[in-house]
Design an enzyme around this catalytic site. Structure first.
Site, mmCIF file in Angstrom:
data_model
loop_
_atom_site.group_PDB
_atom_site.id
_atom_site.type_symbol
_atom_site.label_atom_id
_atom_site.label_comp_id
_atom_site.label_asym_id
_atom_site.label_seq_id
_atom_site.Cartn_x
_atom_site.Cartn_y
_atom_site.Cartn_z
ATOM 1 N N CYS A 284 -19.400 1.954 -5.008
ATOM 2 C CA CYS A 284 -19.860 1.127 -6.134
ATOM 3 C C CYS A 284 -21.073 1.707 -6.854
ATOM 4 O O CYS A 284 -20.982 2.106 -8.012
ATOM 5 C CB CYS A 284 -20.195 -0.288 -5.630
ATOM 6 N N ASP B 152 0.856 -1.178 0.000
ATOM 7 C CA ASP B 152 0.000 0.000 0.000
ATOM 8 C C ASP B 152 0.897 1.234 0.000
ATOM 9 O O ASP B 152 1.933 1.257 0.687
ATOM 10 C CB ASP B 152 -0.917 0.014 1.229
#
Length: 448
Positions: free
Chosen positions: A275, A46
């Site tokens: 989403c 990350d």
């Protein structure tokens, strides 16, 4: 080493042993842990040093630890880092970075391209590393965009790297996590696609299936969320239309739900998250690119995006017709219950609408960090200590919100009015406590 019993009988050993996960957020971190638990050697990458520092200390960097994640400590089989060189000897690398939309609602693939380039610059040539994209994209991105990066770096498909696609399907804040969602894998190499399906099957109790070329898997993720957006838009439009003829939308939906093939969705002040408000624009973009305007998906987005503004107008009309006190307490700010996640939260537009209408807005959300709340609003730590209010608005149905001491709160306000933006409260109970109840999709003449 990761093993499982094959459907043909007997034990099998995974073709892949070391897996790299790029992006350790809501999808990447649970996925990495799931593979680690199955015996894979896992490397998590990350770019956020804060994320890596938290993980190295055994702490989850997620806002909500909804899956009760137990973070492994660095060892020979579990490593986290912000250094992409760590993936150099991985067999499979999964990219799970965000794919938002730009201000003009076109897909933003910046994170995907950056992650892909960083990975491909660090893999060993000649090893045919499998690079699986899990981020939501429109059909063709894995082949064209990732393929372009591969060509620029000089890697050869099938010799140095092979591309595949497996859409993430987790639903944060619910039981639908990595361990119990079905997986679909798209890959041009059928044998490899089936091997990846077997690999993913180790992490879920549901099926894991090879579905053909990458574009099939890419498109499947888009239409899953596109369908949900359209279904919610229908419920929201009904919440606008039916009250105007004196009908409660919730009563209608309850009645319709008695039919075996009716798929029920509830209206509300809007939808949020990473989403549903985003994925339809990926579909709209690809429809435009092939010369077909998607009227259905555009209309659904328009309906769902107008709901926060519509709610703010309704609240203003209620307050002006009742107490006249233009001071409102908004309960909840995150985009869904039991999460502190504010990505694309519709409550933001609701608050902006109220502010533009001349209201003083107070916000209480026990799960959202105060630094993430709008600076134009007043952030409160105690909902029972807000002074006189024109109305209380239920915007996010956290359990802590629903279970407030409504009788106590009502006694503090001279004329207690509630606007239930999610229609989750017990109306009868509230009215017995002295509240005037209003809600999304409820006719005005039925409100008291």
């Amino acid at each position: 080493m990761p093993r499982w019993t094959s459907t043909l009988g007997g034990e099998k050993i995974s073709t892949f042993q070391k897996i790299g996960i790029i992006g350790l957020g809501y999808v990447g971190l649970p996925t990495a842990i799931a593979f680690y638990k199955q015996g894979f050697n896992v490397v998590g990458i990350d770019i956020s040093k804060d994320v890596i520092e938290n993980l190295e200390q055994g702490k989850s960097p997620l806002i909500d630890n909804s899956e009760n994640l137990v973070i492994p400590r660095n060892s020979d089989t579990w490593k986290v880092s912000d250094n992409f060189e760590m993936v150099s000897d991985c067999d499979v690398i999964l990219i799970t970075v965000p794919t938002p939309v730009n201000s003009d609602k076109t897909p933003d693939l910046t994170y995907v391209v950056s992650a892909t380039r960083s990975v491909m610059e660090n893999i060993e040539t000649g090893r045919n590393v499998i690079l699986v994209l899990e981020s939501t994209v429109y059909p063709g991105v894995t082949r064209e965009v990732l393929g372009k990066v591969r060509s620029e770096i000089g890697l050869i498909e099938g010799r140095d790297v092979t591309l595949a696609y497996c859409p993430e399907r987790v639903n944060p804040g619910t039981e639908m996590g990595v361990g119990n969602v079905a997986r679909v894998i798209g890959c041009d190499d059928e044998k490899l696609g089936n091997e990846l399906a077997e690999m993913y099957s180790l992490t879920t109790s549901e099926q894991s299936k090879y579905v053909g070329k990458m574009e099939v898997a890419e498109a499947s993720k888009l239409i899953e969320n596109l369908q949900r957006d359209i279904d919610i838009a229908l419920a929201n439009e009904l919440a606008i239309v039916l009250p105007r003829i004196g009908v409660d939308v919730e009563q209608v939906l309850d009645a319709a739900e008695t039919k075996w093939n009716f798929h029920r969705h509830s209206p509300g002040i809007g939808v949020g998250g990473h989403c549903i408000p985003v994925d339809p624009y990926f579909y709209i973009s690809i429809a435009d690119s092939v010369g077909h305007e998607s009227m259905l998906s555009k209309s659904a987005r328009e309906v769902n995006e107008m709901m926060p503004k519509l709610a703010s107008i309704q609240i203003a009309e209620i307050v002006e017709g009742e107490s006249g006190e233009k001071r409102v307490l908004v309960l909840g700010y995150s985009y869904k219950p039991e999460l502190g996640d504010i990505r694309e939260t519709p409550v933001h537009d609701l608050v902006i609408g109220l502010l533009e209408g001349g209201f003083e807005v107070l916000i209480w959300d026990p799960l959202v960090d105060s630094d993430d709340l709008p600076k134009e609003a007043i952030i409160v730590d105690n909902p029972y200590d807000c002074g006189e209010l024109g109305a209380v608005v239920l915007a996010t149905a956290h359990e802590e919100v629903i279970n407030l001491e409504w009788g106590r709160l009502g006694k503090i306000i001279d004329d207690p009015i509630i606007y239930d933006g999610r229609r989750v409260m017990d109306r009868g109970h509230l009215e017995s406590e002295g509240w005037k109840y209003f809600g999304i999709g409820l006719p005005k003449e039925e409100c008291v």
